[in-house]
Design a protein around this motif. Structure first.
Motif, short mmCIF file in Angstrom:
data_model
loop_
_atom_site.label_atom_id
_atom_site.label_comp_id
_atom_site.label_asym_id
_atom_site.label_seq_id
_atom_site.Cartn_x
_atom_site.Cartn_y
_atom_site.Cartn_z
N LEU A 11 41.03 -24.22 40.87
CA LEU A 11 39.52 -24.24 41.02
C LEU A 11 40.14 -22.09 42.44
O LEU A 11 41.19 -22.34 42.86
CB LEU A 11 38.96 -24.62 42.09
CG LEU A 11 37.93 -23.99 43.36
CD1 LEU A 11 36.61 -23.45 41.96
CD2 LEU A 11 37.24 -25.19 44.07
N ARG A 38 40.06 -21.42 24.70
CA ARG A 38 39.33 -22.33 26.18
C ARG A 38 38.25 -23.06 25.37
O ARG A 38 37.73 -22.31 24.43
CB ARG A 38 39.91 -20.81 27.16
CG ARG A 38 38.50 -20.47 26.77
CD ARG A 38 38.60 -18.83 27.81
NE ARG A 38 37.49 -17.76 27.87
CZ ARG A 38 36.90 -16.86 28.40
NH1 ARG A 38 38.11 -16.84 29.22
NH2 ARG A 38 36.55 -15.98 27.56
N ALA A 40 34.57 -24.42 27.08
CA ALA A 40 33.38 -24.20 28.34
C ALA A 40 33.13 -25.72 27.47
O ALA A 40 32.48 -26.37 27.04
CB ALA A 40 32.83 -23.63 28.59
N PRO A 88 32.80 -16.46 37.17
CA PRO A 88 32.81 -17.81 36.13
C PRO A 88 32.70 -17.84 35.06
O PRO A 88 32.58 -18.93 35.07
CB PRO A 88 31.50 -17.73 36.96
CG PRO A 88 31.44 -16.31 38.32
CD PRO A 88 31.97 -15.24 38.12
N ASP A 90 34.61 -17.37 33.19
CA ASP A 90 35.68 -18.35 32.81
C ASP A 90 35.56 -19.34 32.28
O ASP A 90 37.17 -19.25 32.39
CB ASP A 90 36.61 -16.42 33.24
CG ASP A 90 37.19 -15.63 33.10
OD1 ASP A 90 37.16 -14.99 33.83
OD2 ASP A 90 36.95 -15.56 31.82
N THR A 91 35.59 -20.00 32.89
CA THR A 91 35.37 -21.35 33.63
C THR A 91 35.56 -22.29 32.39
O THR A 91 34.59 -21.95 31.87
CB THR A 91 34.95 -21.92 34.52
OG1 THR A 91 34.65 -21.24 35.81
CG2 THR A 91 34.81 -24.34 34.20
N GLN A 117 42.57 -27.59 33.93
CA GLN A 117 40.72 -27.33 33.82
C GLN A 117 40.97 -25.87 34.95
O GLN A 117 42.13 -25.77 35.60
CB GLN A 117 40.24 -28.22 34.53
CG GLN A 117 38.34 -27.62 34.73
CD GLN A 117 38.15 -27.51 34.32
OE1 GLN A 117 38.15 -28.27 33.40
NE2 GLN A 117 36.95 -26.31 34.20
N THR A 119 38.90 -23.02 36.82
CA THR A 119 36.53 -23.21 37.94
C THR A 119 37.50 -22.27 38.93
O THR A 119 37.61 -21.72 39.75
CB THR A 119 36.45 -24.47 37.57
OG1 THR A 119 36.78 -25.54 37.51
CG2 THR A 119 35.03 -24.32 38.64
N VAL A 120 36.06 -20.87 38.26
CA VAL A 120 36.14 -19.76 38.86
C VAL A 120 34.94 -20.09 39.80
O VAL A 120 33.90 -20.29 38.95
CB VAL A 120 36.12 -18.88 37.99
CG1 VAL A 120 36.22 -17.35 38.96
CG2 VAL A 120 37.18 -18.47 36.82
N SER A 121 34.73 -20.18 40.69
CA SER A 121 33.33 -19.97 41.63
C SER A 121 32.96 -18.90 42.05
O SER A 121 33.90 -17.58 42.13
CB SER A 121 34.08 -20.87 43.27
OG SER A 121 34.50 -20.08 43.60
#
Length: 122
Positions: A11, A38, A40, A88, A90-91, A117, A119-121
């Motif tokens: 994250l 990747r 999603a 985000p 890129d998640t 995984q 995860t970009v917030s």
């Protein structure tokens, strides 16, 4: 037979960085084209980047050009994906792939890792 194990996901906040690592086992690693894809949730698996056997030639998806860098260390049987300025969008789960033939952006690589995984917030 090549086995691939990804690591380095996690994250991170937007504009942050991560470095993914793909450790390969098996013979002839230095002859393989390596790639990152990747996926999603609810979407198809998309090409991110690839690198030829020597590391001299790389290719990137337009969405990651200028932000991501793929590299390899044939002495260590390892491929890296340095991801900067993360967004985000890129998640996704990031997969490492390998093939003795050049497959371009196609997902028809022979060998795949289990994924890591990212995860970009916002």
């Amino acid at each position: 037979q090549v086995q691939l194990v990804e690591s380095g996901g996690g994250l991170v906040q937007a504009e942050g960085s991560l470095r993914l690592t793909c450790a390969a086992s098996g013979p002839h690693f230095s002859t393989y084209t390596m790639a990152w894809f990747r996926q999603a949730p609810g979407k198809e698996r998309d090409f991110v980047a690839n690198i030829n056997w020597s590391g001299a030639t790389t290719r990137y998806a337009d969405s990651v050009k200028g932000r991501f860098t793929i590299s390899r260390d044939n002495a260590e049987n390892t491929v890296y994906l340095q991801m900067n300025s993360l967004k985000p969008e890129d998640t996704a789960v990031y997969y490492c792939a390998a093939d003795m033939k050049y497959k371009g952006t196609s997902a028809e690589y022979t060998y795949w890792g289990q994924g890591t995984q990212v995860t970009v917030s916002s």
